[in-house]
Design an enzyme around this catalytic site. Structure first.
Site, PDB file in Angstrom:
ATOM      1  N   CYS A 194       0.745  -1.216   0.105  1.00 57.31           N
ATOM      2  CA  CYS A 194      -0.149  -0.139  -0.300  1.00 57.31           C
ATOM      3  C   CYS A 194       0.608   1.739  -0.018  1.00 57.31           C
ATOM      4  CB  CYS A 194      -0.764  -0.339   1.057  1.00 57.31           C
ATOM      5  SG  CYS A 194      -0.449  -0.675   2.732  1.00 57.31           S
TER       6      CYS A 194
ATOM      7  N   HIS B 131      -1.322   0.995   7.409  1.00 53.44           N
ATOM      8  CA  HIS B 131      -1.491   1.066   5.844  1.00 53.44           C
ATOM      9  C   HIS B 131      -1.306   2.890   4.983  1.00 53.44           C
ATOM     10  CE1 HIS B 131      -3.941   0.155   2.439  1.00 53.44           C
ATOM     11  NE2 HIS B 131      -5.217   0.665   2.607  1.00 53.44           N
TER      12      HIS B 131
ATOM     13  N   ASN C 256      -8.663   4.231  -1.734  1.00 54.63           N
ATOM     14  CA  ASN C 256      -6.912   3.205  -1.646  1.00 54.63           C
ATOM     15  C   ASN C 256      -7.019   2.470  -2.329  1.00 54.63           C
ATOM     16  OD1 ASN C 256      -6.773   1.456   0.842  1.00 54.63           O
ATOM     17  ND2 ASN C 256      -8.809   1.024   1.187  1.00 54.63           N
TER      18      ASN C 256
END
Length: 381
Positions: A144, A322, A346
């Site tokens: 990520c 994240h 995201n």
């Protein structure tokens, strides 16, 4: 049920009137029919009946978790089935999120100064201005941080008036072995990293290839096109832990990277951080472009819709796991009152959440969203 979910249940049962949400079946027979439909929808296939049975047990447990979350959040945020429903909370944390870490603190001169002299607009969104590339899916890899860093660079490039371009995330994952030993930080490929170190890698490498020339393959979970790249040159085993036990050098950076394909004109010359004041973050978002951020995403696995606003004890802002991309902000009026929010891109695919995005409460440092905000600096040309 995890301790954190249990704590939330007790909190809501004690202090909150329960608002009934749509409920998934929790008996095995009904859940099995739902599991079969879910597998078809998400093209899920398992290597053996034994594995499928174990995944069904996880799926059944997750139905209960989703039901509990919908009760806890009282309809203000909704949760539902998605492609992550066959991952236990432990598997989700291990394969999709990064190891927990605190936000780094940088030298004073690294931070951008904000004036706070002008009032902010009620809303702002870079996606409507076509400065944000389509949502990607990191798959089963803790990459990520690389998606977050590349998303920032893509946005800055577009804000400069250049064509919106998908740059290579896999180049960062495969090639970035940057480290900051005094801070105890390093980029560790599929095991996590930091966008600020990724910017430093791009500066050192001299550029980036495009997604099309150096496509993403690390998180495909064995599907066609999956790669088993070796650790990046300079991979720090002390800070990152043991590398993957197997790799294929022909799929790694030393073989695949082609500097002749670096995108013309793209040149990262520095990077900056933004302080934790969320007015400053909004001001710099408007001024600069989409910003790389990190947060605690432990409760986001089944997020579906709404402004994510968990109790503080349920989302530790000092435990980041994240990397994502802030692309806008706004306010929403509802029967629950008016809430300010961040719009966040995201990297769990376009079917997750609100078409691949989520909204999170703005102004209270929810889940640490304001603690690790950074941006690359591109050369003007």
């Amino acid at each position: 049920m995890s301790f954190r979910i249990l704590a939330l249940c007790l909190f809501c049962a004690t202090f909150s009137p329960l608002i009934r949400c749509e409920k998934y079946p929790e008996d095995a027979e009904s859940a099995l029919h739902l599991f079969q439909s879910w597998k078809r929808e998400h093209n899920k296939e398992y290597q053996s009946h034994v594995i499928e049975q174990s995944k069904f047990k996880v799926f059944l447990e997750n139905l209960k978790v989703i039901n509990e979350l919908n009760v806890m959040f009282k309809g203000k945020t909704t949760f539902g089935l998605n492609h992550l429903a066959d991952l236990s909370q432990k598997e989700f944390s291990k394969t999709v999120l990064m190891p927990k870490r605190r936000a780094p603190v940088f030298e004073r001169e690294r931070y951008l100064r904000s004036s706070h002299s002008a009032a902010l607009p009620d809303s702002f969104d870079w996606t409507g201005q076509k400065k944000v590339t389509p949502v990607k899916d990191q798959g089963a890899a803790g990459s990520c941080w690389a998606f977050s860093a590349i998303g920032n660079i893509e946005g800055l490039w577009a804000v400069m008036g250049k064509p919106l371009t998908n740059f290579s995330v896999e180049q960062i994952v495969d090639c970035d072995g940057m480290e900051d030993v005094p801070k105890g930080e390093a980029d560790c490929g599929v095991f996590g990293g930091w966008p600020f170190l990724a910017y430093q890698y791009v500066m050192k490498a001299g550029g980036l290839e495009t997604w099309e020339d150096y496509w993403y393959c690390s998180g495909l979970g064995g599907a066609p096109g999956t790669c088993a790249a070796c650790p990046a040159p300079g991979y720090n085993t002390t800070l990152c832990g043991p590398p993957i036990p197997y790799c294929n050098m022909s799929q790694s950076c030393v073989t695949k990277l082609d500097v002749s394909k670096f995108h013309p004109g793209l040149n990262v010359v520095s990077w900056k951080a933004i302080d934790e004041n969320e007015t400053s973050i909004a001001e710099q978002l408007i001024k600069i472009g989409p910003l790389s951020v990190a947060l605690n995403a432990e409760l986001l696995q089944f997020y579906h819709h709404g402004i994510f606003d968990p109790p503080s004890f349920a989302c530790n802002p000092k435990s980041l796991d994240h990397g994502v991309l802030i692309v806008g902000f706004g306010s929403e009026k509802s029967i629950f009152g008016t809430k300010d929010y961040w719009k966040v891109k995201n990297s769990w695919g376009p079917k997750w959440g609100e078409n691949g995005y989520f909204r999170i409460l703005r102004g209270q440092g929810k889940c640490g969203i304001n603690t690790a905000v950074t941006t690359a600096v591109l050369a003007k040309n």
